[in-house]
Design a protein around this motif. Structure first.
Motif, PDB file in Angstrom:
ATOM      1  N   SER A  69       8.079 -19.463  -8.100  1.00 24.86           N
ATOM      2  CA  SER A  69       9.527 -19.279  -8.108  1.00 24.86           C
ATOM      3  C   SER A  69       9.903 -18.523  -9.381  1.00 24.86           C
ATOM      4  N   ARG A  70      11.115 -18.017  -9.420  1.00 24.24           N
ATOM      5  CA  ARG A  70      11.543 -17.311 -10.629  1.00 24.24           C
ATOM      6  C   ARG A  70      13.007 -17.598 -10.882  1.00 24.24           C
ATOM      7  N   ASP A  71      13.351 -17.624 -12.136  1.00 24.34           N
ATOM      8  CA  ASP A  71      14.732 -17.767 -12.577  1.00 24.34           C
ATOM      9  C   ASP A  71      15.061 -16.499 -13.343  1.00 24.34           C
ATOM     10  N   ASN A  72      15.739 -15.587 -12.678  1.00 21.36           N
ATOM     11  CA  ASN A  72      16.014 -14.294 -13.308  1.00 21.36           C
ATOM     12  C   ASN A  72      16.924 -14.428 -14.524  1.00 21.36           C
ATOM     13  N   ALA A  73      17.790 -15.414 -14.510  1.00 13.83           N
ATOM     14  CA  ALA A  73      18.691 -15.605 -15.648  1.00 13.83           C
ATOM     15  C   ALA A  73      17.914 -16.000 -16.902  1.00 13.83           C
ATOM     16  N   LYS A  74      16.806 -16.681 -16.704  1.00 15.42           N
ATOM     17  CA  LYS A  74      15.976 -17.107 -17.832  1.00 15.42           C
ATOM     18  C   LYS A  74      14.757 -16.215 -18.015  1.00 15.42           C
ATOM     19  N   ASN A  75      14.625 -15.196 -17.182  1.00 12.42           N
ATOM     20  CA  ASN A  75      13.458 -14.309 -17.245  1.00 12.42           C
ATOM     21  C   ASN A  75      12.156 -15.111 -17.218  1.00 12.42           C
ATOM     22  N   THR A  76      12.113 -16.074 -16.349  1.00 12.49           N
ATOM     23  CA  THR A  76      10.970 -16.975 -16.295  1.00 12.49           C
ATOM     24  C   THR A  76      10.481 -17.113 -14.864  1.00 12.49           C
ATOM     25  N   VAL A  77       9.166 -17.124 -14.730  1.00  9.62           N
ATOM     26  CA  VAL A  77       8.520 -17.351 -13.442  1.00  9.62           C
ATOM     27  C   VAL A  77       7.726 -18.646 -13.545  1.00  9.62           C
ATOM     28  N   TYR A  78       7.730 -19.405 -12.468  1.00  7.03           N
ATOM     29  CA  TYR A  78       7.068 -20.693 -12.458  1.00  7.03           C
ATOM     30  C   TYR A  78       5.994 -20.741 -11.379  1.00  7.03           C
ATOM     31  N   LEU A  79       5.007 -21.570 -11.604  1.00  3.06           N
ATOM     32  CA  LEU A  79       4.020 -21.871 -10.585  1.00  3.06           C
ATOM     33  C   LEU A  79       3.890 -23.387 -10.517  1.00  3.06           C
ATOM     34  N   GLN A  80       4.446 -23.952  -9.472  1.00  3.69           N
ATOM     35  CA  GLN A  80       4.317 -25.386  -9.250  1.00  3.69           C
ATOM     36  C   GLN A  80       3.028 -25.629  -8.502  1.00  3.69           C
ATOM     37  N   MET A  81       2.159 -26.418  -9.094  1.00  5.38           N
ATOM     38  CA  MET A  81       0.846 -26.679  -8.502  1.00  5.38           C
ATOM     39  C   MET A  81       0.738 -28.154  -8.175  1.00  5.38           C
ATOM     40  N   ASN A  82       0.686 -28.455  -6.894  1.00  2.12           N
ATOM     41  CA  ASN A  82       0.549 -29.829  -6.438  1.00  2.12           C
ATOM     42  C   ASN A  82      -0.822 -30.046  -5.818  1.00  2.12           C
ATOM     43  N   SER A  83      -1.201 -31.294  -5.705  1.00  4.48           N
ATOM     44  CA  SER A  83      -2.488 -31.645  -5.079  1.00  4.48           C
ATOM     45  C   SER A  83      -3.622 -30.805  -5.651  1.00  4.48           C
ATOM     46  N   LEU A  84      -3.689 -30.779  -6.956  1.00  4.00           N
ATOM     47  CA  LEU A  84      -4.696 -29.944  -7.610  1.00  4.00           C
ATOM     48  C   LEU A  84      -6.103 -30.420  -7.269  1.00  4.00           C
ATOM     49  N   LYS A  85      -6.986 -29.444  -7.115  1.00  2.21           N
ATOM     50  CA  LYS A  85      -8.379 -29.720  -6.808  1.00  2.21           C
ATOM     51  C   LYS A  85      -9.258 -29.331  -7.989  1.00  2.21           C
ATOM     52  N   PHE A  86     -10.457 -29.877  -8.031  1.00  2.00           N
ATOM     53  CA  PHE A  86     -11.376 -29.590  -9.124  1.00  2.00           C
ATOM     54  C   PHE A  86     -11.608 -28.088  -9.257  1.00  2.00           C
TER      55      PHE A  86
END
Length: 120
Positions: A69-86
């Motif tokens: 996802s990205r928040d253009n107002a904050k110039n920030t991009v996110y990566l939400q990582m769920n159910s992480l695997k080894f």
């Protein structure tokens, strides 16, 4: 454009993390953004990306678990990582380019990378 990735860490398998990529310099919704990762001894691989218009794509290996996802107002991009695997253990990089691509060579700007370690 300078990119600063953060949010990595040590997490147990099945856990979650959210990575952030803060952009500075000539920013705004003028670049497509991607997250790529590189595990020890392996080539850098595409994880997820988002176009300037908001379209997203992700690798089959993370579909349904990772969300960009990205928040253009904050110039920030996110990566939400769920159910992480080894096998998600890697250095994660954010990158910016004029065209979303799964190929790392198409990106013009890179963050420094943030380490994600998933314990089994």
């Amino acid at each position: 454009v300078q990119l600063q990735a953060s949010g990595g860490g040590l997490v147990q398998a099945g856990g979650y993390l959210r990575l952030s990529c803060a952009a500075s310099g000539r920013t705004g919704p003028i670049y497509d953004m991607g997250w790529l990762r590189q595990a020890p001894g392996k080539e850098r691989e595409f994880v997820a990306g988002m176009t300037m218009s908001g379209s997203t794509t992700s690798a089959d290996s993370v579909k349904g678990r990772f969300t960009i996802s990205r928040d253009n107002a904050k110039n920030t991009v996110y990566l939400q990582m769920n159910s992480l695997k080894f096998e998600g253990t890697a250095v994660y990089y954010c990158a910016a380019g004029t065209k979303l691509s799964t190929w790392s060579g198409n990106y013009d700007y890179w963050g420094q990378g943030t380490q994600v370690t998933v314990s089994s």
